[in-house]
Design a protein around this motif. Structure first.
Motif, PDB file in Angstrom:
ATOM      1  N   CYS A   1     -25.256 -44.497   9.440  1.00 16.52           N
ATOM      2  CA  CYS A   1     -24.867 -43.183  10.122  1.00 16.52           C
ATOM      3  C   CYS A   1     -22.930 -43.336   9.671  1.00 16.52           C
TER       4      CYS A   1
ATOM      5  N   TRP B   1     -18.812 -42.465  10.277  1.00 15.60           N
ATOM      6  CA  TRP B   1     -18.122 -41.422  10.913  1.00 15.60           C
ATOM      7  C   TRP B   1     -16.918 -41.430   9.399  1.00 15.60           C
TER       8      TRP B   1
ATOM      9  N   LYS C   1     -11.108 -37.026  17.096  1.00 14.92           N
ATOM     10  CA  LYS C   1     -12.276 -36.795  16.047  1.00 14.92           C
ATOM     11  C   LYS C   1     -13.214 -37.911  16.617  1.00 14.92           C
TER      12      LYS C   1
ATOM     13  N   TRP D   1     -12.471 -40.960  18.125  1.00 18.12           N
ATOM     14  CA  TRP D   1     -11.941 -42.864  17.770  1.00 18.12           C
ATOM     15  C   TRP D   1     -12.687 -43.634  18.555  1.00 18.12           C
TER      16      TRP D   1
ATOM     17  N   ILE E   1     -16.129 -43.522  18.809  1.00 22.91           N
ATOM     18  CA  ILE E   1     -17.153 -44.511  17.366  1.00 22.91           C
ATOM     19  C   ILE E   1     -16.361 -46.227  17.869  1.00 22.91           C
TER      20      ILE E   1
ATOM     21  N   CYS F   1     -17.411 -46.921   8.518  1.00 23.83           N
ATOM     22  CA  CYS F   1     -16.313 -46.438   9.284  1.00 23.83           C
ATOM     23  C   CYS F   1     -15.015 -46.697   8.121  1.00 23.83           C
TER      24      CYS F   1
ATOM     25  N   SER G   1     -10.011 -47.763  11.704  1.00 24.13           N
ATOM     26  CA  SER G   1     -10.543 -47.656  12.777  1.00 24.13           C
ATOM     27  C   SER G   1     -10.627 -48.471  13.524  1.00 24.13           C
TER      28      SER G   1
ATOM     29  N   LEU H   1     -21.689 -38.458  12.048  1.00 24.39           N
ATOM     30  CA  LEU H   1     -21.492 -39.205  13.329  1.00 24.39           C
ATOM     31  C   LEU H   1     -20.297 -38.061  13.902  1.00 24.39           C
ATOM     32  N   LEU H   2     -20.284 -36.733  14.120  1.00 23.50           N
ATOM     33  CA  LEU H   2     -18.482 -35.777  14.700  1.00 23.50           C
ATOM     34  C   LEU H   2     -18.821 -35.854  16.273  1.00 23.50           C
TER      35      LEU H   2
ATOM     36  N   TRP I   1     -21.504 -37.954  24.491  1.00 25.52           N
ATOM     37  CA  TRP I   1     -21.533 -39.300  23.878  1.00 25.52           C
ATOM     38  C   TRP I   1     -20.809 -40.666  24.444  1.00 25.52           C
TER      39      TRP I   1
END
Length: 390
Positions: A217, A219, A227, A229, A232, A250, A254, A288-289, A338
């Motif tokens: 997955c 990001w 977006k 953060w 995530i 990611c 991050s 992942l969006l 989410w």
């Protein structure tokens, strides 16, 4: 007919890029795709970018001629108004380039601006005061929900002023979102044309088959709050049996860390080369969006478009443009809430193993391939130009 005569009879398309964002995001691949579309039409193309832009390996034909200023730095409206002097400097560099490299060499020129704030648009307006505009057209591509901003009246005013500076029919508003077509058209009280998203050619990269031993997955992009953060971070810090064999990829900036009985974490560079970008697009099953609503209510995502073109499975936020696109293709399963990390991981396992969902993604992929491509982009460009020149 000499080469110079032929060059003068075809229009020149001038991509104006006030800020290269140090190579981040869509800007460079977008205008590389525009170059290919322009070439298909037999037109000339010039790309004007700032000097000292901190971007390596720019295409050799791109001209580093604009002043490099900080017009997009965060600040309130009062602070930004003090940057008008920088706008004037940018305007002078635009006008100088047009006068010495465009106006006298081509019988028809199109100035194209596709990413801008009001101070940059103001600079374009000032530049038009200092150059002949008899054979000049201006195309503006709006990407954001500008009609909702506190500064929306500034854009509306500048649109009006720029439109008055060129001949009737030579000012065009564009966007790449059907949602923005409607909302911007209503606010600006003028038609807005929907453009395809051209930087979707992934045929040159190898999209690898799914590795069933891991669910990867990804990001994509640099960490930004709009977006997702925080979402995530929550996914990375979640501990549970349903994270088994799931790898989260990611950016290293991050600031996420793996936890016991959580996902396997892979951190990559903040800025990926296109080759690295396509590698991760190729090996990932899930994109992942968790992009924020309302920031992406009408705003498009090139990453989303490319993920569909690659046959990948995106997970998106309710009420965003991405969600509306998935709903058109009966993929409501990919529009998720989410808030509960446990539920997100359960959805990931469900959708990646669903033949029904994968079949619907393939159908959506085919639809996107028909619309979002360089050939169709060139076709729409030519239609706009031919109608404009009647």
């Amino acid at each position: 007919m000499s080469q110079d005569e032929g060059k003068q009879r075809s229009p020149i398309f001038v991509s104006l890029i006030p800020n290269l964002m140090e190579g981040e995001g869509h800007i460079i691949p977008y205008h590389q795709s525009v170059s290919k579309a322009v070439k298909k039409l037999g037109w000339q193309h010039k790309v004007i970018v700032p000097i000292d832009n901190n971007v390596g390996n720019l295409p050799g034909i791109w001209d580093e001629s604009l002043t490099n200023n900080n017009l997009e730095k965060e600040g309130n409206l009062v602070i930004k108004l003090f940057r008008i002097n920088e706008s004037i400097k940018l305007a002078k560099s635009i006008a100088h380039y047009l006068n010495y490299n465009v106006i006298n060499d081509f019988s028809s020129s199109i100035i194209f601006l596709e990413r801008f704030i009001h101070l940059q648009l103001f600079a374009l307006y000032l530049a038009l005061l200092w150059v002949p505009t008899d054979n000049l057209s201006v195309w503006l591509l709006y990407r954001l929900d500008t009609h909702k901003d506190n500064t929306r009246w500034i854009y509306k005013l500048l649109n009006f002023l720029i439109k008055k500076k060129v001949k009737p029919g030579r000012f065009k508003l564009l966007t790449d979102s059907d949602r923005l077509c409607t909302s911007l058209s209503n606010y600006f009280e003028t038609p807005v044309i929907e453009m395809p998203i051209p930087h979707t050619d992934i045929s040159h990269c190898s999209i690898k088959s799914r590795d069933i031993s891991k669910i990867i997955c990804w990001w994509p992009g640099s960490p930004r709050e709009e977006k997702g953060w925080e979402i995530i971070k929550n996914l990375a810090h979640y501990s549970g049996d349903n994270t088994k064999d799931i790898r989260l990829v990611c950016a290293e900036t991050s600031q996420v860390a793996s936890v016991k009985n959580g996902v396997e974490l892979t951190l990559v560079q903040n800025y990926l080369s296109r080759e690295e970008y396509y590698h991760w697009l190729g090996v990932s099953q899930i994109i992942l969006l968790p992009y924020n609503y309302p920031a992406y209510e009408g705003r498009t995502s090139g990453i989303f478009t490319e993920s569909i073109m690659a046959g990948k499975t995106p997970l998106v936020t309710e009420n965003t443009w991405m969600a509306s696109e998935l709903l058109k293709h009966n993929l409501a399963e990919l529009v998720i809430n989410w808030e509960e990390s446990q539920q997100v991981f359960e959805i990931i396992r469900k959708v990646v193993n669903s033949d029904t969902i994968q079949d619907k993604i393939r159908k959506m992929q085919h639809s996107y391939q028909q619309f979002h491509n360089i050939d169709n982009y060139a076709c729409v460009m030519n239609k706009i130009y031919q109608e404009m020149m009647l």
